[in-house]
Structure formats: C-alpha cells, structure tokens
Scaffold this active site. Structure first.
Site, PDB file in Angstrom:
ATOM      1  CB  CYS A  62      -0.919  -0.003   1.217  1.00  0.00           C
ATOM      2  SG  CYS A  62      -0.041   0.218   2.780  1.00  0.00           S
ATOM      3  CB  ALA A  65       4.047  -0.487   2.133  1.00  0.00           C
ATOM      4  NE  ARG A  96      12.011  -2.058   0.967  1.00  0.00           N
ATOM      5  CZ  ARG A  96      12.777  -1.220   0.302  1.00  0.00           C
ATOM      6  NH1 ARG A  96      13.286  -0.168   0.881  1.00  0.00           N
ATOM      7  NH2 ARG A  96      13.058  -1.442  -0.955  1.00  0.00           N
ATOM      8  CG  HIS A 195       7.524   4.637  -4.105  1.00  0.00           C
ATOM      9  ND1 HIS A 195       7.397   3.704  -5.090  1.00  0.00           N
ATOM     10  CD2 HIS A 195       7.803   3.962  -2.973  1.00  0.00           C
ATOM     11  CE1 HIS A 195       7.600   2.500  -4.574  1.00  0.00           C
ATOM     12  NE2 HIS A 195       7.833   2.628  -3.296  1.00  0.00           N
TER      13      HIS A 195
HETATM   14  S1  SF4 Z   1      -1.005  -1.547   6.043  1.00  0.00           S
HETATM   15 FE1  SF4 Z   1      -2.036   0.100   7.188  1.00  0.00          FE
HETATM   16  S2  SF4 Z   1      -1.871   1.882   5.865  1.00  0.00           S
HETATM   17 FE2  SF4 Z   1      -1.483   0.099   4.552  1.00  0.00          FE
HETATM   18  S3  SF4 Z   1      -3.497  -0.450   3.676  1.00  0.00           S
HETATM   19 FE3  SF4 Z   1      -3.226  -1.638   5.564  1.00  0.00          FE
HETATM   20  S4  SF4 Z   1      -4.233  -0.411   7.175  1.00  0.00           S
HETATM   21 FE4  SF4 Z   1      -3.856   0.942   5.419  1.00  0.00          FE
END
Ligand code: SF4
Lengths: 494, 74
Positions: A62, A65, A96, A195
């Site tokens: 996402c 991330a 990472r 990014h």
């Molecule tokens: S990891 Fe967290 S920020 Fe990313 S989609 Fe899931 S809930 Fe949303």
C-alpha cells in the site's frame, strides 16, 4: 526445457487465462504479454499501474508501505511515526534490511517502531491530541533525533485528522522539521503512489523549510548523490566506494543509511545519480527543474552494466575523472574475471523467472547474463509504462512479461515454463520451494547482500550458485516413490 | 488543463512528463520551436496531443507549464 516460441508463449497465456470469469479475463489479458523487442512502446502490449482485481491474489503493498517502508523509513536520524493502529508499522518493522551505522535508540532509529497505536476512542474522537503528546514524548525520550515524520495509515485520512496543523505547531515548538505525510494506504493502486507522495513531502517540507541552509557546506566540483538506493544488505555502500574511488564525492545517500542533513544538502550537488527510477524519479525531476541539477539513471548490477554506468557517469566530469574511472574498471577486472570463471560454468544456460517491485525486474537481468543465465520471464508489482518501455529492450524476444501477476498466474507460468530459478519475494518463496524449484528472494536478497557493485556481484554469483546447485533439490522425491531401477543399487548395497 | 513538465532527453529531443499520472513520453512534434515563439500543439509518441499557449521559449529546461489536453492517449 528449451525456450518457448512466440506461439507457445501466447498459448500459455491463453491457457492460464482460461479459468477466469469473462470480465476478469478481459482485464487480466491486458497485463500479460509476450515480449517483442520491436515494440517501441510498452503500452501497445501491456497495461500497468491499474487497480488490482478484487478476488485475485495480488502481491502488492500500500501507499503507506511505499512512503514509510521505502522512502522515509531508512532516513536514520529521523523518527518516523506510524500514525494509526499498531499493526501497519509493527508487521513491517525492520523488514527491509536497510543497513545503517549509528547507535539505535540514541542517534539513529532505523529498526525501531514508533506508533500512535490508535484505539477506538482515537478513531471516534480524533487522534490529533495523541499525536501532539506523542511528539512531545519522543522529544523527551530521544532528544538526539533530527526530525520527525508522521506517516499516515488508513484511518487518518478516513477520520479527517489535521496532522499538518499538529506538525506545524510541533515543528515551531521544538525547532526541528516535523513532516506530515499523507500516505494513507488506500491512496492509489499500489505502493507506487506512496513513493510519489513521500517525494512530494520531501520537496515541500524538507527543501522548503526555513533554516535548512544553516549548516556549513563547502561545495566541490565533484559532488554527486546516490538517489534511490536503500542500502539493502549494504548495497549503497558497495556502490559508494566505486564512485569515491573514481574521485567523486558522494554528499548524500537517499535514503539507505541517509540522514536529514544529507537530504538538505542534495540541492547543492552537481549530478544526481538515480538507481531506483520508480521510487525517486519525482524528486530528481523536481531538482532538475528547480536547482538545475541533471540526473541520470544507472545500474550497478553485474560488471557489464557497472562498467557502462561508471563510464556514463564519468562522461559528466572532466578528464581526470574519466581516467580514474578506467582505472577503477581495470582494478576490479581481475576480480570479476575470477568470479565469472568460477561460477559461469556452473550456472550457464540456467533459466530464471523474476517478479519483483519496480526496478529490479529489469536491472538485475545484466547480472544474470554476465553469469551466462537467461531471464525468461519478468514482471513488476507496481511498474508503470515507462518501466516497461525500458524493460522491453532488456528482455529477449518471446519471453514472458506479467504485470501485477496474481498468485495463480505466477504458479501456472512457473509450472509450464519450468525455470531453473525463481526470484521474487517472501510470500512467493515457500510455494515455489515446495514445488521443488530453487528460489531466491530478490527484495531482501534472501538475508544476504549487498548485490550492487563489483563486490556485490561476487556475492550474487555465490548466492545463485548456492541456491541452484544445492544438493537438496535432488532429494525431493522420497525413496519409496522413486522408480525401481533407481532404488535397486541401494537394496543391493544393503 | 494539466501541469506538465518538459525536459530534454538523452538525444536532445523534448520529453513530456505529466506528474499527475506519472506519464513520460517523447514529443514527436511541437508546433512552434523558436526562441520568440514556442509551444502550440505538441504531439506525443503515444498518440496524445496537448496545447501549450504559444509563448517565448523558456530559458532553461526542464520547464513546468500548463497545457490543455487535445487528444488523450489510452
Ligand atoms: S497496512 Fe495500514 S496503511 Fe497500509 S493499507 Fe493496511 S491499514 Fe492501510
């Protein structure tokens, strides 16, 4: 198995698509292609950067991330708050392997997890007060931090918290940068937009900050920066030494082992060297326009590409650098020759399928080719058109290209193409290993690395050999399932 | 109207970049390309076309400018 022809590859794609319902099939069709080097533009053969289909197993991440994990996270002397519920940060914590030097918890914070740990009441009543308090606590507990970034998780955008206001207030109170990043996970189709958002946040909150030029800086005509190298397993270090041996001065690493001061100094560089194009082209473009700093893409995977890149970089500078560049290449040549002599005979002709993030699907091809191996299929989790444009030329004709591949498709392709090695991420690793196919993680270098630079190439070659020629792959069939002839000598011996 | 950025590519050609959609492409033709008058209709390699209000050529590239979409690719 010999390589597939164009028709066979097309048939394979058609076969794999067969199981989907009509609508899904139509959509997925656009993301799978047979490479054709004569195509100038990837968009004629492959669609990318689109929303994944509900119901298929995508391998993407996402936007959070992309921002916290990739761009901001490795900046070691800042504290990055995962603002929202605890899971997003905790489950991705230190995953990472961005190496850095420093004392964690004192002046560097890379592997720590800071979170506002949202509870029901924060969602209902808003979390701004909690954020303000959290920043205060951080200042008390970790006074040597150089700045703070607030990485929003999904709920922040949903409940409409005003993190910008809190950040501004805190920045004024503590006189250091506090950067709100609107990288809620639901934005965009993959980590790629994260990014972009992170790059924009650096542009707006780091480059534009008053007082950032306070530190002393003596420019030299050979100042360059490494952009888009996250120092996975030490990658940036094995790249940096080559540039330094060439007579250049590396004034910033973005963002592996990087610091806030380095970022702030970047607009004073003479040339920006861009490794991961996908995640940091945005800021490079901005610096080119605003500060007139040119940027070039380079590739430090495998000696062929390294030599090419070093010469391209040297061409930007005077003759002394060009001469030293040749010296560096000559210096490492014997080492490279030794590595190739040792491993090439063991690896020649082996076929590889890759599926990685936004850069390596095309960048590592050179390393494999230097070892006599061949990449027969590749694809990006979150590449865009321009990435595929650059990939088509690197890949052989009638090889497979797959964008945002689904778990099912990837497995089927591997079953049919039967590569000798698969390179992808941790989620794919055990599926393929259980299928009896040697596998390397190409995100985290399977806890090895670095793979950049000449030194990295030696490690890369060793790792590939270690994986591919491991005796365990012959032991996958239990003795009682082996055909009788094979079991015979054993019985006689007993 | 969209914000676009125009820069020079490796071979000296104009390159078009649309940040909003992360779209990069080479420009195959630009209507006006003299120091006094620059811009007009630009055609992209992917078939798209944009209109930049004709203006004096920018002193330095890359250059961000507003452009109108005439014919979208994709
Ligand atoms: S990891 Fe967290 S920020 Fe990313 S989609 Fe899931 S809930 Fe949303």
């Amino acid at each position: 198995m010999s390589n597939l022809t164009r028709e066979e590859t097309e048939a394979l794609i058609a076969e794999v698509l067969e199981v989907y319902p009509e609508k899904a099939k139509k959509d997925r069709e656009k993301h799978l292609a047979v490479n054709d080097q004569s195509v100038e533009q990837s968009k004629k053969c492959i669609t990318s950067n689109r929303k994944s289909l509900p119901g298929v197993m995508t391998i993407r991440g996402c936007a959070y991330a992309g921002s916290k994990g990739v761009v901001w996270g490795p900046i070691k002397d800042m504290i990055h708050i995962s603002h929202g519920p605890v899971g997003c940060g905790q489950y991705s914590r230190a995953g990472r392997r961005n190496y850095y030097v420093g004392t964690t918890g004192i002046n560097t914070f890379g592997t720590m997890n800071f979170t506002s740990d949202f509870q029901e009441k924060d969602i209902v009543f808003g979390g701004d007060k909690k954020l303000a308090k959290l920043i205060e606590e951080i200042e008390g507990l970790f006074p040597l931090n150089k700045g703070i970034s607030v990485q929003s998780e999904c709920p922040i955008g949903l409940i409409g918290d005003d993190i910008e206001a809190v950040s501004k207030k805190a920045a004024a109170a503590f006189n250091k940068p506090v950067v709100p990043v609107r990288c809620e996970g639901f934005r965009g189709v993959s980590q790629s937009l994260g990014h972009h958002i992170a790059n924009d946040a650096i542009r707006d909150w780091v480059f534009e900050r008053d007082g950032k030029d306070a530190q002393a800086f003596e420019p030299s005509p050979y100042d360059v920066t490494i952009i888009g190298d996250y120092n996975i397993g030490g990658d940036a270090w094995s790249s940096r030494i080559l540039l330094e041996e060439m007579g250049l001065r590396v004034i910033a690493q973005w963002s592996g082992d990087g610091t806030l001061a380095e970022m702030e100094n970047t607009p004073k560089a003479k040339l920006n060297l861009l490794h991961c194009y996908r995640s940091m082209n945005y800021i490079s473009r901005h610096m080119e326009e605003k500060y007139g700093i040119p940027w070039i893409e380079y590739n430090f995977f495998g000696p062929t590409k390294i030599n090419e890149s070093l010469r391209r970089i040297a061409a930007f500078f005077d003759d002394s650098i060009k001469a030293k560049c040749e010296e560096v290449i000559a210096k490492y040549q014997p080492m490279v020759d030794a590595v190739v002599a040792k491993y090439k005979p063991r690896l020649t002709g082996k076929r590889v399928m890759l599926y990685v993030g936004g850069l390596r699907p095309r960048h590592v091809i050179g390393s494999y080719e230097d070892l006599g191996m061949e990449v027969v299929g590749t694809g990006y989790e979150f590449g865009h058109n321009d990435d595929y444009d650059r990939t088509i030329k690197e890949m052989g004709n009638s090889t497979l290209l797959y964008d945002d591949v689904t778990g099912f498709e990837f497995e089927e392709f591997v079953k049919k193409v039967k590569p000798d090695l698969v390179g992808s991420g941790i989620k794919e690793k055990y599926i393929f290993q259980k299928m009896g196919i040697p596998f390397r993680q190409m995100h985290s270098w399977d806890y090895s690395g670095p793979y950049h630079g000449y030194d990295g190439f030696a490690i890369f070659a060793r790792d590939m050999d270690m994986t591919l020629n491991n005796p365990c792959w012959h032991k996958l069939t239990p003795p009682w399932l082996k055909p009788a002839e094979e079991a015979e000598p054993m019985a006689k011996a007993a | 109207m969209a914000n676009i950025m125009i820069r020079r590519g490796d071979k000296g050609e104009y390159v078009f970049y649309l940040p909003k959609r992360d779209l990069e492409d080479t420009i195959v033709s630009m209507e006006f390309d003299t120091p006094e008058k620059w811009g007009g209709e630009i055609k992209l390699n992917n078939g798209g076309a944009y209109l930049i209000e004709p203006q004096a050529a920018p002193e330095r590239l890359p250059y961000s400018v507003r452009a109108k979409r005439l014919d979208a690719a994709e």
